[in-house]
Motif scaffolding. Structure first.
Motif, short mmCIF file in Angstrom:
data_model
loop_
_atom_site.label_atom_id
_atom_site.label_comp_id
_atom_site.label_asym_id
_atom_site.label_seq_id
_atom_site.Cartn_x
_atom_site.Cartn_y
_atom_site.Cartn_z
N ASP A 1 0.83 -1.19 0.00
CA ASP A 1 0.00 0.00 0.00
C ASP A 1 0.87 1.24 0.00
O ASP A 1 2.04 1.21 0.38
CB ASP A 1 -0.91 0.02 1.23
N HIS A 2 0.27 2.35 -0.41
CA HIS A 2 0.97 3.62 -0.35
C HIS A 2 0.60 4.32 0.96
O HIS A 2 -0.59 4.45 1.27
CB HIS A 2 0.56 4.51 -1.52
N PRO A 3 1.58 4.77 1.75
CA PRO A 3 1.25 5.51 2.96
C PRO A 3 0.54 6.81 2.60
O PRO A 3 0.80 7.42 1.55
CB PRO A 3 2.62 5.77 3.59
N ARG A 4 -0.36 7.22 3.45
CA ARG A 4 -1.19 8.40 3.18
C ARG A 4 -0.54 9.65 3.78
O ARG A 4 -0.04 9.62 4.90
CB ARG A 4 -2.59 8.19 3.76
N LEU A 5 -0.57 10.73 3.00
CA LEU A 5 0.03 11.99 3.42
C LEU A 5 -0.98 13.11 3.28
O LEU A 5 -1.48 13.39 2.18
CB LEU A 5 1.27 12.30 2.57
N ALA A 6 -1.30 13.76 4.38
CA ALA A 6 -2.26 14.87 4.36
C ALA A 6 -1.56 16.16 3.97
O ALA A 6 -0.47 16.47 4.46
CB ALA A 6 -2.91 15.03 5.74
N LEU A 7 -2.18 16.91 3.06
CA LEU A 7 -1.66 18.22 2.68
C LEU A 7 -2.83 19.10 2.24
O LEU A 7 -3.86 18.60 1.77
CB LEU A 7 -0.63 18.12 1.57
N ALA A 8 -2.63 20.40 2.39
CA ALA A 8 -3.70 21.36 2.10
C ALA A 8 -3.74 21.73 0.63
O ALA A 8 -3.58 22.91 0.25
CB ALA A 8 -3.52 22.61 2.97
N ARG A 9 -3.93 20.74 -0.23
CA ARG A 9 -4.06 20.94 -1.66
C ARG A 9 -5.06 19.94 -2.22
O ARG A 9 -5.17 18.82 -1.71
CB ARG A 9 -2.71 20.77 -2.37
N PRO A 10 -5.80 20.31 -3.28
CA PRO A 10 -6.74 19.36 -3.90
C PRO A 10 -6.02 18.16 -4.48
O PRO A 10 -4.81 18.19 -4.75
CB PRO A 10 -7.40 20.20 -5.01
N ALA A 11 -6.77 17.10 -4.73
CA ALA A 11 -6.19 15.84 -5.19
C ALA A 11 -5.48 15.98 -6.53
O ALA A 11 -4.52 15.26 -6.81
CB ALA A 11 -7.27 14.77 -5.29
N GLN A 12 -5.93 16.89 -7.39
CA GLN A 12 -5.33 17.05 -8.71
C GLN A 12 -4.34 18.20 -8.78
O GLN A 12 -3.88 18.57 -9.86
CB GLN A 12 -6.43 17.26 -9.76
N HIS A 13 -4.00 18.79 -7.64
CA HIS A 13 -3.02 19.88 -7.63
C HIS A 13 -1.63 19.32 -7.97
O HIS A 13 -1.32 18.16 -7.68
CB HIS A 13 -2.98 20.50 -6.23
N PRO A 14 -0.78 20.13 -8.64
CA PRO A 14 0.57 19.64 -8.97
C PRO A 14 1.36 19.11 -7.78
O PRO A 14 2.10 18.12 -7.92
CB PRO A 14 1.24 20.88 -9.58
#
Length: 235
Positions: free
Chosen positions: A6-19
């Motif tokens: 699995d890929h570890p999940r990383l929270a960030l304040a950007r939309p899913a399709q942001h660069p």
């Protein structure tokens, strides 16, 4: 840590399709959009008429978004990075970028473009580190700060999703995330953001200069190191 498949999940304040989210994905992580701050535009007008200055300096995409609608066509803008340039969203402006997405490089560009000095408006956030203002003190480059916006926590505040890591993109985000992310990996976009994590009592596990390529390298290397440690640990 999640299983190796699995890929570890990383929270960030950007939309899913942001660069930046795409950069996170390419580094082997699953980006989890987490909009926990908001932009509050300032109602303060520019400190000088744009016609009275040689150029506008812009430090961030947020500042660019606030300033852009107010700029006369043809305004010369010296911006800190490509993301800030894109955020202007106008083709009728003259835009110059420094060699690196850093305030220090923007200062070098300003001096090279205007070797005799001049007057300039600096669009910046409320918590800018004020590097340009300090560098220009006592010089022929007169910088007039224009606080275009501030970042603030959302109200109501959303809970942190279930993730294995967080990426703070500003010092305020680091201050907010520090107590929430005590048990997950913490990454910082920029040295000032890393310092904010440390001051809040939860040092970042790694930080990078604010460039997508360096973000990819940081996340990919950290993930690879974690997998190696896991493989080498006794069963």
């Amino acid at each position: 840590m999640t299983p190796a498949t699995d890929h570890p999940r990383l929270a960030l304040a950007r939309p899913a399709q942001h660069p930046l989210a795409e950069t996170v994905r390419k580094a082997g992580w699953k980006p989890v959009p987490y909009a926990f701050t908001r932009l509050e535009p300032s109602i303060v007008p520019p400190p000088r008429p744009f016609s009275a200055v040689s150029a506008l300096l812009v430090l961030s995409p947020s500042g660019a978004k606030v300033a852009a609608p107010q700029l006369p066509a043809g305004t010369l803008c010296l911006v800190q990075g490509a993301g800030t340039s894109d955020a202007l969203g106008r083709e009728d402006l003259e835009v110059l970028l420094p060699s690196e997405a850093k305030a220090e490089a923007l200062w070098d560009l300003l001096q090279a473009r205007f070797p005799d000095g001049g007057e300039f408006i600096l669009a910046r956030g409320e918590r800018s580190r004020e590097y340009l203002e300090e560098a220009a003190k006592g010089t022929p480059w007169l910088i007039h700060p224009w606080v275009t916006h501030r970042e603030a926590p959302r109200d109501p505040f959303p809970p942190l999703p279930k993730v294995e890591g967080v990426l703070a993109l500003s010092p305020l985000q680091a201050e907010i995330l520090a107590p929430l992310a005590a048990r997950v990996q913490r990454f910082a976009w920029g040295e000032a953001t890393a310092e904010a994590f440390a001051k809040a009592g939860a040092p970042a596990h790694a930080h990078c200069e604010p460039k997508p390529s360096l973000l990819w390298a940081m996340l990919a290397q950290h993930l690879a190191a974690q997998l190696i440690m896991k493989e080498e640990s006794p069963c």
